[in-house]
Write an enzyme that holds these catalytic residues in place. Structure first.
Site, short mmCIF file in Angstrom:
data_model
loop_
_atom_site.label_atom_id
_atom_site.label_comp_id
_atom_site.label_asym_id
_atom_site.label_seq_id
_atom_site.Cartn_x
_atom_site.Cartn_y
_atom_site.Cartn_z
N ASN A 27 7.71 -7.87 -3.30
CA ASN A 27 6.32 -6.78 -3.18
C ASN A 27 6.44 -6.74 -1.42
OD1 ASN A 27 4.41 -6.68 -0.96
ND2 ASN A 27 3.02 -6.93 -2.83
N HIS B 93 4.80 -6.91 3.82
CA HIS B 93 4.82 -7.05 4.59
C HIS B 93 5.93 -6.43 5.56
CE1 HIS B 93 0.95 -9.27 3.71
NE2 HIS B 93 1.75 -9.76 2.91
N HIS C 159 1.17 -3.10 -3.00
CA HIS C 159 -0.16 -2.35 -2.85
C HIS C 159 -0.87 -1.21 -1.89
CE1 HIS C 159 -4.80 -5.24 -2.72
NE2 HIS C 159 -4.93 -3.69 -3.45
N ARG D 88 -3.46 -0.76 -0.28
CA ARG D 88 -5.60 -0.90 -0.18
C ARG D 88 -6.05 0.40 0.27
NH1 ARG D 88 -5.33 -7.45 0.08
NH2 ARG D 88 -7.78 -6.49 0.59
N ARG E 175 -4.27 -1.19 5.16
CA ARG E 175 -3.71 -1.82 6.54
C ARG E 175 -2.39 -1.98 6.18
NH1 ARG E 175 -5.81 -8.20 4.31
NH2 ARG E 175 -7.91 -6.27 4.45
N GLU F 269 0.60 -1.73 -6.64
CA GLU F 269 -1.17 -3.06 -6.86
C GLU F 269 -2.17 -2.05 -6.55
OE1 GLU F 269 -0.94 -6.24 -5.00
OE2 GLU F 269 0.81 -7.01 -5.86
N THR G 235 -5.29 -10.53 -0.94
CA THR G 235 -6.19 -11.06 -2.58
C THR G 235 -5.76 -12.73 -2.83
OG1 THR G 235 -4.36 -9.82 -3.45
CG2 THR G 235 -5.15 -10.35 -4.78
N GLU H 79 -0.73 -10.78 -15.19
CA GLU H 79 -0.39 -11.48 -13.51
C GLU H 79 -0.91 -12.63 -13.88
OE1 GLU H 79 1.43 -9.62 -10.61
OE2 GLU H 79 1.38 -10.72 -8.85
N HIS I 272 1.65 -15.17 -6.37
CA HIS I 272 1.60 -15.68 -5.62
C HIS I 272 1.39 -16.40 -4.74
CE1 HIS I 272 -2.56 -14.93 -2.38
NE2 HIS I 272 -2.18 -13.23 -3.04
#
Ligand code: PXP
Length: 237
Positions: free
Chosen positions: A7, A10, A43, A45, A49, A70, A101, A151, A191
């Site tokens: 992922n 970030h 993701h 969003r 963000r 995502e 999340t 998941e 996660h």
């Protein structure tokens, strides 16, 4: 042997900190793929963000492996997914104020809108995964929604402190994986996984893929992204 989905949200968080165009999460995806990531996860969003529309458009095109988007089931995001057609969509709950999340999607409570979203995405040739808590009722609802993949949310397991508590959440993951496999579902997990705990989750029989972001991106600050991905890959194998 479980696959590794990296992922890259970030990387985009860092880019957005200065509002420019570096570091580029698409380039990071390329590096992660070269270092052995089986798929790339991002993701989009609703508040944008970190990951932006431009990122998911490029990631859907050609990164040489699967792109797993995502997303929430908000109509605007569903439209984008149907337009860009990632290889996979993972439906997650989304709250504006959360740092990340927080819990799994409540497929039992939100069965109708979730199963409508699953069908819409599948009609566009997108594989659909539901991010859920390791709970039999949720798994059963996911199965009925016609999603092919789940998941399992590993957040509570990852955060649990005393060994006894951790073990309890681990058993939930093991039992949920076994149950979901009897229903023919592909089982991923993710996660809060890091270099200390991913090995244990990777050892659960029936787990297909681990999706890991934060810990890999943090480590990459010290040792570079390709090496951080390689180390995680070795660990889960
Ligand atoms: N899987 C899902 C569904 C997520 O929402 C996230 C966080 O974006 C992850 C995996 C990765 O979690 P982490 O960044 O804690 O590794």
């Amino acid at each position: 042997m479980p696959k590794l989905g990296v992922n890259i949200d970030h990387v985009a968080t860092l880019r957005q900190a200065r509002g420019g165009n570096t570091p580029d999460p698409v380039y990071a995806a390329f590096l992660a793929r070269c270092a052995g990531a089986d798929s790339i996860v991002a993701h989009l969003r609703e508040d944008r963000r970190h990951i932006q529309d431009r990122d998911v458009k490029l990631l859907s095109k050609d990164i040489g492996g699967a792109f797993n988007l995502e997303m929430s089931i908000a109509p605007e995001i569903l439209e984008i997914a149907c337009r860009i057609r990632p290889h996979q969509a993972t439906l997650v709950p989304e709250k504006r104020k959360e740092l990340t999340t927080e819990g799994g999607l409540d497929v039992v409570k939100r069965f109708n809108p979730v199963s409508r979203a699953v069908k819409k995405l599948k009609n566009r040739g997108i594989r659909v995964s539901l991010f859920i808590d390791p709970d039999e009722e949720q798994i059963e609802a996911a199965f009925r929604s016609e999603a092919e993949i789940i998941e399992l949310h590993t957040g509570r397991y990852s955060l649990a402190e005393p060994a006894k508590e951790k073990n309890k959440f681990f058993r939930q993951l093991v039992n949920s994986t076994r149950y979901a496999r009897t229903r023919g579902l592909t089982v991923n997990a993710g996660h809060g996984l890091d270099y200390a705990n991913a090995g244990q989750v990777a050892g659960i029989e029936g787990i297909y893929e681990l999706n890991i972001g934060y810990s890999i991106i943090c480590k990459s600050v010290y040792i570079g992204l390709p090496e951080a991905v390689r180390q995680m890959r070795r660990l889960i194998r």
